[in-house]
Design a protein around this motif. Structure first.
Motif, short mmCIF file in Angstrom:
data_model
loop_
_atom_site.label_atom_id
_atom_site.label_comp_id
_atom_site.label_asym_id
_atom_site.label_seq_id
_atom_site.Cartn_x
_atom_site.Cartn_y
_atom_site.Cartn_z
N UNK A 277 0.83 -1.21 0.00
CA UNK A 277 0.00 0.00 0.00
C UNK A 277 0.86 1.26 0.00
N UNK A 278 0.28 2.34 -0.52
CA UNK A 278 0.93 3.65 -0.44
C UNK A 278 1.91 3.89 -1.57
N UNK A 279 1.65 4.94 -2.35
CA UNK A 279 2.53 5.25 -3.47
C UNK A 279 3.91 5.70 -2.98
N UNK A 280 3.95 6.40 -1.84
CA UNK A 280 5.24 6.84 -1.31
C UNK A 280 6.11 5.65 -0.93
N UNK A 281 5.51 4.63 -0.32
CA UNK A 281 6.26 3.44 0.06
C UNK A 281 6.73 2.68 -1.17
N UNK A 282 5.91 2.63 -2.18
CA UNK A 282 6.31 1.97 -3.44
C UNK A 282 7.51 2.70 -4.06
N UNK A 283 7.50 4.03 -3.98
CA UNK A 283 8.60 4.80 -4.55
C UNK A 283 9.91 4.50 -3.83
N UNK A 284 9.85 4.27 -2.53
CA UNK A 284 11.06 3.92 -1.78
C UNK A 284 11.63 2.60 -2.28
N UNK A 285 10.76 1.63 -2.52
CA UNK A 285 11.21 0.31 -3.01
C UNK A 285 11.83 0.45 -4.39
N UNK A 286 11.20 1.20 -5.27
CA UNK A 286 11.74 1.37 -6.62
C UNK A 286 13.10 2.06 -6.58
N UNK A 287 13.24 3.05 -5.69
CA UNK A 287 14.52 3.75 -5.58
C UNK A 287 15.61 2.81 -5.09
N UNK A 288 15.29 1.94 -4.15
CA UNK A 288 16.28 0.99 -3.64
C UNK A 288 16.69 0.00 -4.72
N UNK A 289 15.75 -0.44 -5.56
CA UNK A 289 16.07 -1.39 -6.61
C UNK A 289 16.90 -0.73 -7.71
N UNK A 290 16.60 0.54 -8.01
CA UNK A 290 17.38 1.22 -9.04
C UNK A 290 18.81 1.49 -8.58
N UNK A 291 18.97 1.91 -7.34
CA UNK A 291 20.30 2.27 -6.84
C UNK A 291 21.08 1.07 -6.33
N UNK A 292 20.38 -0.07 -6.15
CA UNK A 292 21.02 -1.28 -5.62
C UNK A 292 21.68 -1.04 -4.26
N UNK A 293 21.02 -0.18 -3.47
CA UNK A 293 21.50 0.07 -2.11
C UNK A 293 20.28 0.45 -1.26
N UNK A 294 20.39 0.34 0.06
CA UNK A 294 19.24 0.66 0.92
C UNK A 294 18.81 2.12 0.77
N UNK A 295 17.51 2.34 0.79
CA UNK A 295 16.93 3.68 0.73
C UNK A 295 15.94 3.85 1.89
N UNK A 296 15.91 5.05 2.47
CA UNK A 296 15.03 5.33 3.61
C UNK A 296 14.22 6.58 3.31
N UNK A 297 13.06 6.66 3.96
CA UNK A 297 12.19 7.83 3.81
C UNK A 297 11.24 7.90 4.99
N UNK A 298 10.82 9.12 5.32
CA UNK A 298 9.79 9.35 6.34
C UNK A 298 8.50 9.69 5.63
N UNK A 299 7.46 8.97 5.94
CA UNK A 299 6.19 9.14 5.24
C UNK A 299 5.03 8.78 6.16
N UNK A 300 3.83 8.89 5.65
CA UNK A 300 2.63 8.58 6.43
C UNK A 300 1.93 7.37 5.81
N UNK A 301 1.58 6.44 6.69
CA UNK A 301 0.85 5.25 6.28
C UNK A 301 -0.42 5.14 7.11
N UNK A 302 -1.44 4.58 6.50
CA UNK A 302 -2.70 4.40 7.21
C UNK A 302 -2.65 3.11 8.04
N UNK A 303 -2.94 3.26 9.33
CA UNK A 303 -3.07 2.10 10.21
C UNK A 303 -4.48 2.10 10.75
#
Length: 408
Positions: free
Chosen positions: A86-112
């Motif tokens: 869920x969450x487009x922001x979280x998906x963007x973090x995963x895509x960035x990590x796969x493109x850079x081939x290194x860990x990526x971090x971000x602060x965002x809001x998720x619905x709980x």
């Protein structure tokens, strides 16, 4: 070239050809294995066990962002095996990590559930098609940090006002040294500002103590009647000055477990607010309702009321729904915050009902306890001497001659 040389050349050529074929076969096998690994969605050994042992939300997603494995806390964020991330922001973090081939971090809001939570998400590629995401909920940490910043800012602002007034009044007294009337007037205002500063400092210390991690130390079985009576008595002078009657009603004899001083101050703050925000010659009610589990202490006024938009904030430090009236009454804006934290430290809750122009009712709910046994013992001891005294009175009248003026 003789036969021996031909044999050697043939053997060398065969070795080269065989080696080349073997290399080609090995390369083909490695390519196949690499392709299998890149196309495989199988989790590395031990991944599920690690996820199940985590206290934080963590998931493993494939290249199409489908959840392949998830920890138990991840389900609170609606992430479970077979679901889409869920969450487009979280998906963007995963895509960035796969493109850079290194860990990526971000602060965002998720619905709980139904609320938005502030989280930090860290994505790390663990296989060509699988990515590990660890989510840490920092909502409470951020809230506490914001409260700390607000507290420091508000405290500095609130302290600046009386300190500045005291400085100016001291200068005014010095300049009016030859005018006794002016000196007395400035001295009275100086005393009022010093009292306000002392009250503010005391309440800040009390609030800090209530918010500390230490447990309440003066715990005992507390009579609700004692708390209510002391709270009303503490505000009797202010109520009399405003012509306001404080009426106590409801159940009696209830007991709670707590710190009598903290509870008295909490109820006293509610009564003080009711008196301060009521019109002259009005009435403030303090009612007690008790059953086998809960005791409710309600403080009601018929004052100006609190708008619905402000009701969620009245328990914040230094927040005042009516700034002008608070300045006139010398309020610190900490009373209701002290009430909330005092009640929470006793395992209770405080609720507010209010309508503009109709008044407000603050209700404190606490768990009841059985009355102490010594209250019954003391009651029996009080009645017994009276019976003995009544029985012995005729005998005393016979044995001792009445003195002059004795009504007997």
């Amino acid at each position: 070239m003789d036969s021996t040389q031909l044999a050697i050349v043939a053997l060398a050529v065969g070795a080269v050809i065989g080696g080349g074929l073997a290399a080609l076969v090995l390369l083909a096998l490695r390519t196949r294995d690499r392709a299998r690994v890149e196309a495989s969605l199988e989790l590395p050994d031990g991944t599920r066990a690690v996820l199940q042992g985590m206290d934080e939300a963590a998931v493993v997603v494939d290249a199409s962002l489908q959840v392949a494995a998830a920890s138990a806390p991840a389900e609170l964020f609606d992430m479970h095996e077979g679901s889409s991330l869920p969450g487009e922001e979280l998906r963007a973090v995963v895509r960035a990590a796969r493109r850079a081939a290194r860990p990526e971090s971000a602060t965002l809001r998720l619905r709980r559930g139904v609320e938005q939570r502030l989280v930090t998400a860290r994505a790390s590629v663990i296989t060509p098609r699988l990515t590990l995401i660890v989510i840490r909920d920092i909502t409470e940490h951020e809230r506490v940090e914001q409260m700390r910043r607000d507290f420091v800012s508000n405290t500095s602002h609130e302290l600046k006002t009386p300190v500045g007034a005291i400085t100016l009044l001291a200068e005014a007294i010095d300049s009016a040294a030859d005018d006794p009337d002016q000196v007395r007037r400035f001295a009275a205002r100086l005393s009022a500002e010093a009292s306000r500063l002392g009250q503010l400092t005391s309440r800040i210390m009390n609030l800090s103590r209530l918010q500390s991690a230490d447990d309440l130390t003066e715990l005992r079985d507390v009579s609700v009647d004692e708390v209510v009576a002391a709270a009303i008595e503490s505000q009797s002078i202010a109520a009399d000055a405003a012509g306001i009657a404080i009426v106590r009603g409801g159940a009696r004899g209830a007991y709670v477990r707590g710190d009598v001083q903290v509870l008295t101050e909490a109820i006293g703050n509610l009564v003080a607010n009711a008196v301060a925000y009521s019109p002259p010659c009005a009435q403030v009610g303090v009612g007690v309702k008790a059953d086998d589990r809960v005791v409710e202490i309600a403080v009601t006024d018929r004052g100006i009321g609190i708008p619905e938009g402000d009701q969620e904030r009245v328990f914040e430090r230094f927040y005042r729904a009516d700034q002008a009236r608070s300045r006139r009454t010398g309020g610190t804006g900490l009373g209701l915050s002290i009430v909330k934290h005092a009640v929470q430290r006793h395992g209770g809750e405080v609720e507010l009902w209010s309508r503009p122009g109709r008044g407000s009712t603050f209700t404190v709910r606490l768990s009841v306890v059985e009355p102490p046994e010594n209250t019954l013992v003391k009651g029996s001891r009080r009645t017994k001497p009276k019976k003995q005294k009544n029985k012995s009175k005729p005998k005393a009248a016979r044995d001792v001659a009445p003195t002059k003026g004795d009504p007997s």
